[in-house]
Scaffold this active site. Structure first.
Site, PDB file in Angstrom:
ATOM      1  N   ASP A  19      96.139  81.992  47.328  1.00  0.00           N
ATOM      2  CA  ASP A  19      96.927  83.209  47.470  1.00  0.00           C
ATOM      3  C   ASP A  19      97.117  83.858  46.108  1.00  0.00           C
ATOM      4  O   ASP A  19      97.119  83.175  45.077  1.00  0.00           O
ATOM      5  CB  ASP A  19      98.291  82.865  48.091  1.00  0.00           C
ATOM      6  N   LYS A  62      97.268  87.771  55.915  1.00  0.00           N
ATOM      7  CA  LYS A  62      96.142  87.191  55.178  1.00  0.00           C
ATOM      8  C   LYS A  62      96.213  85.665  55.158  1.00  0.00           C
ATOM      9  O   LYS A  62      95.222  84.978  55.389  1.00  0.00           O
ATOM     10  CB  LYS A  62      96.114  87.758  53.752  1.00  0.00           C
ATOM     11  N   THR A  63      97.405  85.143  54.894  1.00  0.00           N
ATOM     12  CA  THR A  63      97.575  83.685  54.892  1.00  0.00           C
ATOM     13  C   THR A  63      97.331  83.115  56.282  1.00  0.00           C
ATOM     14  O   THR A  63      96.631  82.098  56.447  1.00  0.00           O
ATOM     15  CB  THR A  63      98.990  83.313  54.420  1.00  0.00           C
ATOM     16  N   ARG A 113     104.956  90.523  59.258  1.00  0.00           N
ATOM     17  CA  ARG A 113     106.006  89.725  58.613  1.00  0.00           C
ATOM     18  C   ARG A 113     107.359  90.407  58.748  1.00  0.00           C
ATOM     19  O   ARG A 113     108.377  89.758  59.016  1.00  0.00           O
ATOM     20  CB  ARG A 113     105.672  89.510  57.138  1.00  0.00           C
ATOM     21  N   THR A 129      96.875  91.212  47.074  1.00  0.00           N
ATOM     22  CA  THR A 129      97.430  92.533  47.361  1.00  0.00           C
ATOM     23  C   THR A 129      96.896  93.560  46.376  1.00  0.00           C
ATOM     24  O   THR A 129      97.177  94.750  46.511  1.00  0.00           O
ATOM     25  CB  THR A 129      98.974  92.501  47.269  1.00  0.00           C
TER      26      THR A 129
END
Length: 342
Positions: free
Chosen positions: A118, A73-74, A226, A167
């Site tokens: 975020d 997402k980032t 990740r 999330t």
């Protein structure tokens, strides 16, 4: 003069999350939609939205990205900014404690900037309300206290794009959610796409890896880029320690075994969760709070980090009465299931 310095220090604190990232982590990020691996349908739609906004010489509509942690997402927020030719201002929801914190960041935006928030679901409600006018009308409305009372001040803002990541999409209030014109879920990645990501990482970090080793790491990465990159870096450590110039299948398998990552990508916390659910609670149903207490883990950690993959993998079911272990979970732990022995 001192007030300006204080404002600068406050902004530095709020934006520090962007600068705390290592150069290595930033170098692993794709910069364009073409480089970004996976999420094909989302990329196609974003391409349309971005190109349309550029043709109209307007900022992109506000974007909400949601899904489990570690899915990009980032990274996608930075890709959107690069595609728009814009600068990114990055803050974290928990760091914005009061409306004034957000006002400082908003007041320093330049035309076309992308503001990335975020964990946007963790914004305090008072802060969230400041966003409403900023997102809809590009106006910052703040209350100024005077001796005679309070007065509302409206400050015009340059057009900008807010990209929010979370999330926990269910924790975002309806008024805030409604102000995002683009809302997209980021899904888990199949092993083939994760293998492509791992091979790209191997090139960036100058540690060759063969196809079988990349595929094995990908299959144990829980569908998450990740984790794939983290596992690759740890396997690279074993390769460097053993003075190996390339990661092969044997090295990947031995390294993952040393890291206690099994063939499904489960680690010690996953296995304790399943063992507790099956052994102590007889397969369930059991409440998450009870499981967390029994294995000594935080509820939110289990719910946000571990359970999404356990559910996706078909090892755990979430029911109205609680969590239950599936036949696959019994099989994986080699436990008897309804009289059957594995």
């Amino acid at each position: 003069m001192s007030r300006k310095k204080g404002s600068d220090n406050q902004t530095e604190r709020l934006l520090s999350s962007e600068r705390e990232e290592g150069d290595e982590e930033i170098s692993l990020r794709p910069r364009t939609l073409k480089e970004y691996v996976g999420q094909e349908e989302l990329k196609k739609n974003l391409t349309v939205f971005i190109q349309a906004a550029l043709k109209r010489k307007e900022p992109l509509d506000h974007v909400l990205l949601y899904g489990p942690p570690g899915l990009g997402k980032t990274t996608l927020a930075y890709v959107i900014a690069n595609e728009m030719g814009a600068n990114v201002r990055s803050i974290s929801g928990p760091a914005v404690e009061k409306p004034g914190d957000l006002a400082v960041v908003l007041s320093e935006l330049e035309p076309g900037d992308v503001l990335f928030i975020d964990e946007i679901h963790r914004l305090p409600r008072a802060v969230e309300e400041v966003l409403y006018g900023a997102m809809e009308d590009f106006v910052l409305q703040i209350i100024v206290s005077r001796d005679a009372g309070n007065r509302a001040v409206r400050i015009p803002l340059p057009p900008f794009t807010l990209v929010g990541a979370t999330t926990r999409s269910g924790d975002i209030s309806s008024p805030l959610r409604a102000r995002f014109g683009i809302q997209s879920k980021i899904d888990f990645y199949p092993p083939g796409e994760l293998s492509t990501i791992i091979k790209r990482t191997s090139r960036v970090l100058s540690m060759p890896i063969d196809e079988a080793a990349a595929r094995t790491i990908a299959e144990r990465s829980r569908g998450t880029p990740r984790i794939a990159n983290r596992l690759f870096r740890r396997v690279r450590d074993f390769a460097s320690y053993g003075e190996r110039e390339k990661i092969d299948l044997a090295l990947a398998l031995s390294s993952l075994s040393a890291l206690h990552i099994d063939e499904l990508g489960l680690d010690e916390v996953d296995l304790r969760y399943l063992d507790c659910l099956i052994g102590r609670f007889h397969g369930g149903p059991a409440g998450l709070e009870s499981i967390a207490s029994a294995i000594g883990e935080e509820i939110t950690n289990l719910e946000d980090v571990y359970e999404p993959y356990l559910v996706m993998s078909g090892l755990v079911n979430r029911t109205p009465r609680g969590r239950t272990a599936t036949e696959k979970a019994y099989h994986h732990l080699k436990r008897s299931y309804q009289g059957l022995l594995f």
